[in-house]
Design an enzyme around this catalytic site. Structure first.
Site, PDB file in Angstrom:
ATOM      1  N   LYS A  13       0.787  -1.238   0.002  1.00  0.00           N
ATOM      2  CA  LYS A  13       0.101  -0.007   0.042  1.00  0.00           C
ATOM      3  C   LYS A  13       0.732   1.127  -0.041  1.00  0.00           C
ATOM      4  O   LYS A  13       2.061   1.262   0.486  1.00  0.00           O
ATOM      5  CB  LYS A  13      -0.987  -0.015   1.172  1.00  0.00           C
ATOM      6  CG  LYS A  13      -0.347   0.016   2.524  1.00  0.00           C
ATOM      7  CD  LYS A  13      -0.003   1.420   3.068  1.00  0.00           C
ATOM      8  CE  LYS A  13       1.005   1.261   4.498  1.00  0.00           C
ATOM      9  NZ  LYS A  13       1.536   2.493   4.752  1.00  0.00           N
ATOM     10  N   MET A  95      11.162  -4.277   3.791  1.00  0.00           N
ATOM     11  CA  MET A  95      10.859  -4.077   5.034  1.00  0.00           C
ATOM     12  C   MET A  95      11.303  -2.729   5.639  1.00  0.00           C
ATOM     13  O   MET A  95      12.255  -2.143   5.293  1.00  0.00           O
ATOM     14  CB  MET A  95      11.635  -5.161   5.961  1.00  0.00           C
ATOM     15  CG  MET A  95      11.166  -6.588   5.873  1.00  0.00           C
ATOM     16  SD  MET A  95      12.025  -7.631   6.799  1.00  0.00           S
ATOM     17  CE  MET A  95      11.577  -7.108   8.577  1.00  0.00           C
ATOM     18  N   GLY A  96      10.376  -2.196   6.584  1.00  0.00           N
ATOM     19  CA  GLY A  96      10.728  -0.698   6.882  1.00  0.00           C
ATOM     20  C   GLY A  96      10.739   0.295   5.892  1.00  0.00           C
ATOM     21  O   GLY A  96      11.277   1.458   6.063  1.00  0.00           O
ATOM     22  N   GLY A  97       9.909   0.149   4.667  1.00  0.00           N
ATOM     23  CA  GLY A  97       9.687   0.870   3.819  1.00  0.00           C
ATOM     24  C   GLY A  97       8.447   1.613   3.751  1.00  0.00           C
ATOM     25  O   GLY A  97       8.071   2.591   3.072  1.00  0.00           O
ATOM     26  N   GLY A  98       7.454   1.695   4.636  1.00  0.00           N
ATOM     27  CA  GLY A  98       6.317   2.247   4.928  1.00  0.00           C
ATOM     28  C   GLY A  98       5.289   1.577   3.577  1.00  0.00           C
ATOM     29  O   GLY A  98       4.375   2.197   3.430  1.00  0.00           O
ATOM     30  N   SER A 104      -0.005  -6.334   5.571  1.00  0.00           N
ATOM     31  CA  SER A 104      -0.421  -7.127   4.435  1.00  0.00           C
ATOM     32  C   SER A 104      -0.348  -8.619   4.735  1.00  0.00           C
ATOM     33  O   SER A 104      -1.184  -9.391   4.506  1.00  0.00           O
ATOM     34  CB  SER A 104      -0.020  -6.767   3.205  1.00  0.00           C
ATOM     35  OG  SER A 104      -0.438  -7.399   2.057  1.00  0.00           O
ATOM     36  N   ASP A 136      -2.606  -0.774  10.379  1.00  0.00           N
ATOM     37  CA  ASP A 136      -2.457  -1.249   9.087  1.00  0.00           C
ATOM     38  C   ASP A 136      -3.329  -2.315   8.672  1.00  0.00           C
ATOM     39  O   ASP A 136      -3.681  -2.427   7.480  1.00  0.00           O
ATOM     40  CB  ASP A 136      -1.364  -1.065   8.351  1.00  0.00           C
ATOM     41  CG  ASP A 136      -0.735   0.576   8.356  1.00  0.00           C
ATOM     42  OD1 ASP A 136      -1.616   1.410   8.494  1.00  0.00           O
ATOM     43  OD2 ASP A 136       0.264   0.643   7.874  1.00  0.00           O
TER      44      ASP A 136
END
Length: 274
Positions: A13, A95-98, A104, A136
């Site tokens: 997302k 990972m850790g990318g927003g 998900s 989320d």
């Protein structure tokens, strides 16, 4: 789908904007955002097994299985003791990318096991359970791009224009906790309306904090801003720009090659497990 196998997309997302409108007494932040689902993400394969328990395999690195959101999501469903499931993950969401990869994966695990095992949980029930794993998770359970408020769990489905996104991963991991606890973070952005969002009166309140602390993110935003309207997603580290045509997005992504890790993804309004 075979009777005992289900392989599905676990979509990423984007947050098309992120305003911090306040902070609760328990420390959680009040937000406004729009979640844009993408037709791109990890692949999860679920296969029933005669050996009881949940087994996780795939290209997962640095994650203790007991803490993995996939395992925790499966355990929320209170599976019968005799049930065995092997879950194989092909992870491409950084990972850790927003981009919501862990959330998900958790949501898709609940949806897939509910379908594969005919457990009978409703979407509302799974969204409520999933919220305990992260704010989320519900948007992925509900499978619709959405306007989000509260701490991100108050969702209203929204139909967004069909666009293509260039997403750049600056090859650094941003700590969400670090950014939300930063003293300089703006926490009083006035709430806006949906029509103001569509007029473009939006930004990401976390972006300035991340740019000041993570030079690779700042560099990616500067580079992409010269080729479109760039913004950071979530608490970072990924940044994105939207384009009406796939070809335009692919040209920008090709230009990024050698400088950044970039990819192109199509925005979608709906996602479901068939």
């Amino acid at each position: 789908m075979l009777n005992n196998v289900l392989e599905v997309l676990s979509p990423a997302k984007l947050n098309l904007f992120l305003h911090v409108t306040g902070q609760r007494s328990n420390g959680y932040h009040e937000l406004q955002t729009v979640f844009q689902l993408l037709n791109w993400g990890d692949t999860l394969r679920f296969e029933l097994s005669k050996t009881p328990g949940i087994r996780l395999a795939g290209n997962l690195k640095g994650i203790d299985q007991s803490e993995n959101l996939i395992i925790r999501a499966a355990n929320l469903l209170a599976l019968p003791d005799h049930i065995g499931v092997s879950i194989t993950v092909n992870k491409i969401i950084p990972m850790g990318g927003g981009l919501g990869g862990g959330s998900s994966n958790a949501a898709v695990t609940m949806l897939a096991l509910n379908k594969l095992l005919t457990l009978g949980y409703s979407i509302d029930e799974m969204a409520l359970m999933g919220a305990s794993l992260g704010a989320d998770v519900p948007v992925f359970v509900r499978g619709h791009s959405a306007w989000g408020e509260g701490i991100g769990e108050e969702l209203c489905p929204i139909d967004l224009p069909n666009r293509w996104f260039v997403i750049i991963y600056p090859n650094c991991h941003v700590s969400t906790q670090e950014i939300f606890t930063a003293a300089e973070l703006t926490r009083n952005t006035p709430p806006i309306t949906v029509s103001a969002f569509f007029d473009g009166a939006v930004h990401n309140d976390l972006q300035a904090v991340v740019e000041a602390r993570y030079e690779p993110v700042r560099a990616a935003i500067e580079w992409l801003s010269a080729r479109g309207s760039a913004m950071m997603t979530g608490s970072g580290a990924c940044v994105f720009a939207a384009y009406d045509e796939r070809e335009s997005a692919e040209r920008v992504a090709d230009e990024a090659e050698g400088c950044f890790q970039a990819f192109v993804a199509e925005g979608i309004n709906r996602y479901s497990i068939e």
